[in-house]
Design an enzyme around this catalytic site. Structure first.
Site, PDB file in Angstrom:
ATOM      1  N   PRO A  86       0.814  -1.219   0.000  1.00  0.00           N
ATOM      2  CA  PRO A  86       0.000   0.000   0.000  1.00  0.00           C
ATOM      3  C   PRO A  86       0.843   1.264   0.000  1.00  0.00           C
ATOM      4  O   PRO A  86       2.074   1.214  -0.042  1.00  0.00           O
ATOM      5  CB  PRO A  86      -0.798  -0.141   1.297  1.00  0.00           C
ATOM      6  CG  PRO A  86       0.160  -0.836   2.212  1.00  0.00           C
ATOM      7  CD  PRO A  86       0.982  -1.763   1.347  1.00  0.00           C
ATOM      8  N   TRP A  87       0.147   2.402   0.112  1.00  0.00           N
ATOM      9  CA  TRP A  87       0.792   3.706   0.002  1.00  0.00           C
ATOM     10  C   TRP A  87       1.211   4.299   1.332  1.00  0.00           C
ATOM     11  O   TRP A  87       1.995   5.236   1.372  1.00  0.00           O
ATOM     12  CB  TRP A  87      -0.171   4.699  -0.671  1.00  0.00           C
ATOM     13  CG  TRP A  87      -1.579   4.628  -0.147  1.00  0.00           C
ATOM     14  CD1 TRP A  87      -2.621   3.932  -0.702  1.00  0.00           C
ATOM     15  CD2 TRP A  87      -2.108   5.230   1.038  1.00  0.00           C
ATOM     16  NE1 TRP A  87      -3.757   4.066   0.059  1.00  0.00           N
ATOM     17  CE2 TRP A  87      -3.483   4.870   1.134  1.00  0.00           C
ATOM     18  CE3 TRP A  87      -1.568   6.065   2.027  1.00  0.00           C
ATOM     19  CZ2 TRP A  87      -4.302   5.301   2.181  1.00  0.00           C
ATOM     20  CZ3 TRP A  87      -2.386   6.485   3.062  1.00  0.00           C
ATOM     21  CH2 TRP A  87      -3.734   6.114   3.129  1.00  0.00           C
ATOM     22  N   LYS A 137       3.955  -5.167  -6.938  1.00  0.00           N
ATOM     23  CA  LYS A 137       3.040  -4.162  -7.477  1.00  0.00           C
ATOM     24  C   LYS A 137       2.862  -3.079  -6.408  1.00  0.00           C
ATOM     25  O   LYS A 137       2.130  -3.267  -5.444  1.00  0.00           O
ATOM     26  CB  LYS A 137       1.684  -4.764  -7.828  1.00  0.00           C
ATOM     27  CG  LYS A 137       0.713  -3.739  -8.419  1.00  0.00           C
ATOM     28  CD  LYS A 137      -0.668  -4.313  -8.601  1.00  0.00           C
ATOM     29  CE  LYS A 137      -1.633  -3.249  -9.105  1.00  0.00           C
ATOM     30  NZ  LYS A 137      -1.777  -2.104  -8.168  1.00  0.00           N
ATOM     31  N   PRO A 138       3.527  -1.940  -6.585  1.00  0.00           N
ATOM     32  CA  PRO A 138       3.353  -0.843  -5.623  1.00  0.00           C
ATOM     33  C   PRO A 138       1.981  -0.190  -5.771  1.00  0.00           C
ATOM     34  O   PRO A 138       1.314  -0.325  -6.805  1.00  0.00           O
ATOM     35  CB  PRO A 138       4.470   0.139  -5.998  1.00  0.00           C
ATOM     36  CG  PRO A 138       5.418  -0.636  -6.857  1.00  0.00           C
ATOM     37  CD  PRO A 138       4.578  -1.648  -7.558  1.00  0.00           C
ATOM     38  N   SER A 139       1.576   0.555  -4.755  1.00  0.00           N
ATOM     39  CA  SER A 139       0.328   1.299  -4.832  1.00  0.00           C
ATOM     40  C   SER A 139       0.439   2.423  -5.852  1.00  0.00           C
ATOM     41  O   SER A 139       1.454   3.138  -5.885  1.00  0.00           O
ATOM     42  CB  SER A 139      -0.014   1.900  -3.465  1.00  0.00           C
ATOM     43  OG  SER A 139      -1.037   2.869  -3.596  1.00  0.00           O
ATOM     44  N   GLU A 185      -1.910  -8.998   5.402  1.00  0.00           N
ATOM     45  CA  GLU A 185      -1.825  -8.103   6.560  1.00  0.00           C
ATOM     46  C   GLU A 185      -2.831  -6.994   6.279  1.00  0.00           C
ATOM     47  O   GLU A 185      -2.606  -6.144   5.416  1.00  0.00           O
ATOM     48  CB  GLU A 185      -0.405  -7.559   6.722  1.00  0.00           C
ATOM     49  CG  GLU A 185      -0.130  -7.002   8.116  1.00  0.00           C
ATOM     50  CD  GLU A 185      -0.458  -5.529   8.241  1.00  0.00           C
ATOM     51  OE1 GLU A 185      -1.568  -5.211   8.723  1.00  0.00           O
ATOM     52  OE2 GLU A 185       0.371  -4.705   7.866  1.00  0.00           O
TER      53      GLU A 185
END
Length: 473
Positions: free
Chosen positions: A141-142, A166-168, A239
């Site tokens: 997530p970011w 895969k980034p946010s 998570e």
């Protein structure tokens, strides 16, 4: 994007804007397709054929070099991450420091984790061995992109797997820059990065060569990930969110615990998974606690994250901003007393960013939405209670179970109550892990707060399969 250690351009790019100054474009990021996912997974699969055969010592040494690189360049990466995420630079620097420590702790834990386990008697010999899984997908997530990425990268790689991240889309620039630097230390294909939206995510989670998905984010998306994983019986690690209670006991020193509780609520503008989401206060302390908490929070300075005067910055994105804003409005309409606090820094810029002042909610109903949801923003309900039994019942009446805190001057009492809380973690007199805790606590939650754990030897076990050999004499 990064595929097989090559910087891969595409025909389509998306702007990443500063959430505290929306007219500013921080950068642009390539948008991937299912074809790029195929290339990245194939690269990771090919790299796995040799990477998993490398010696544990070599894998560990490369990760330690990665930790040193990240540590040396923290001051370069931190401003970029702060600008795109909305977090103040000091918080970002601390996050990078935590990520560096996490990599080193993981390498240290791996020495013990991979010790051989063999057994023998007069009839047979048994060896229980740990082997890597294969290609891992990491979806991050970011809100804390560096530490959450490294909590997947370090155990996956030290165990001999390869990985595709895969980034946010809301904070992809800093972590991609970091991963590209780190990837240069490793053989091509061991670390890959693909950007994009839900179509790219689905292509990754459904790919037949992917053997495990490690996802940090919200429960709604996790259910879609699990559905994709089910078609090829992939392993999953989640998570997810929290509705973390803070229980203040009547023996707590209010002057000592209040500033810590306030920090545990409003750090990162309330945008982190184990932030305190609800505070339970004894009835006979309630009014004083509320008044003094308001006094502390009213000193907060809210504005652009790069301003050194600012306590916390904007929310990260429009979706989250709208959600929290609407939640505040519904709470006001419910009749609960809401107190808006803090000072606007550069108020003329507020319409150009996702800014919210901190809000404290007094005397909400224990089952009201503001108490039972995950706010993920700068708003906190204070709920009075009378007995230990009552507060434990309220604390456990949730579908979440990530973190929790107890605030007390009585060690035995605090530990006794901690053991009755339904959560993956309970922190006493602080919200978060100590240095010792960072080494040994398996981070994660119960119920709808997740599946599996990160960190420690238990976190390493998420990235291996067991293979047992039994020789009959």
């Amino acid at each position: 994007m990064l595929i097989n250690n090559q910087d891969v351009p595409t025909d389509s790019y998306a702007e990443v804007r500063d959430p505290g100054r929306l007219t500013d474009v921080v950068g642009e990021v390539a948008q991937g397709t299912a074809q790029h996912v195929e290339q990245a997974v194939q690269a990771a699969h090919q790299a796995y054929q040799t990477w998993h055969k490398t010696d544990l010592t070599e894998r560990s040494e490369l990760l330690l070099k990665a930790a040193s690189l990240l540590e040396a360049e923290a001051s370069t990466f931190a401003p970029l991450i702060a600008r795109e995420s909305g977090m103040i630079p000091s918080v970002t620097l601390a996050e990078i420091g935590g990520a560096v420590a996490g990599i080193r702790h993981t390498v240290e834990a791996a020495k013990v984790f991979f010790e051989e386990k063999q057994f023998e008697d007069e009839h047979s010999w048994v060896s229980v061995e740990k082997r890597p899984i294969g290609v891992i997908v990491g979806i991050v997530p970011w809100n804390a992109p560096v530490i959450l990425t490294m909590q997947k990268l370090a155990p996956a790689l030290v165990c001999g797997n390869t990985i595709v991240f895969k980034p946010s889309p809301n904070a992809p620039l800093g972590i991609s820059s970091i991963l590209m630097k780190i990837a240069e230390l490793f053989p091509p294909g061991v670390i890959n990065v693909v950007h994009g939206g839900g179509d790219v995510g689905s292509a990754l989670t459904a790919h037949p060569l992917v053997r495990k998905i490690s996802f940090t984010g919200g429960g709604t998306v996790a259910k879609y990930v699990m559905q994709d994983a089910a078609n090829s019986l992939k392993n999953v690690h989640f998570e997810l969110g929290g509705n973390d209670p803070a229980i203040v006991l009547d023996d707590a020193d209010m002057q000592e615990v209040l500033p810590k509780i306030v920090t545990s609520v409003f750090r990162r503008s309330g945008q982190y998974c184990y932030a305190t989401k609800r505070v339970y206060v004894p009835q006979n302390m309630y009014e004083k606690f509320f008044d003094e908490m308001c006094q502390i929070v009213d000193q907060y300075q809210i504005g652009h994250q790069m301003d050194p005067k600012v306590t916390f910055g904007p929310l990260n994105n429009k979706v989250q901003f709208n959600y929290v804003n609407e939640l505040i409005e519904r709470t006001k309409q419910s009749g609960a007393q809401t107190v808006i606090l803090g000072e606007k820094v550069e108020p003329d810029n507020w319409d150009n960013g996702y800014y919210l002042q901190p809000v404290i909610v007094k005397n909400p109903h224990p089952n009201q939405e503001i108490v039972t949801c995950e706010q993920f923003g700068p708003i906190i309900p204070l709920i009075p209670y009378s007995t230990e039994e009552e507060v434990l019942q309220m604390a456990n009446s949730t579908d979440y179970g990530l973190g929790s805190t107890i605030w007390s001057s009585d060690f035995d009492r605090a530990v006794r109550l901690s053991r009755q809380i339904e959560a993956g973690m309970t922190f006493i007199n602080q919200n978060g892990q100590s240095r010792l805790g960072l080494r040994h606590i398996p981070f994660g939650g119960v119920k709808q707060s997740g599946i599996g754990r990160e960190n420690s030897e238990i976190g390493l076990a998420e990235y291996i399969e067991y293979h047992s050999i039994n020789y009959h004499k």
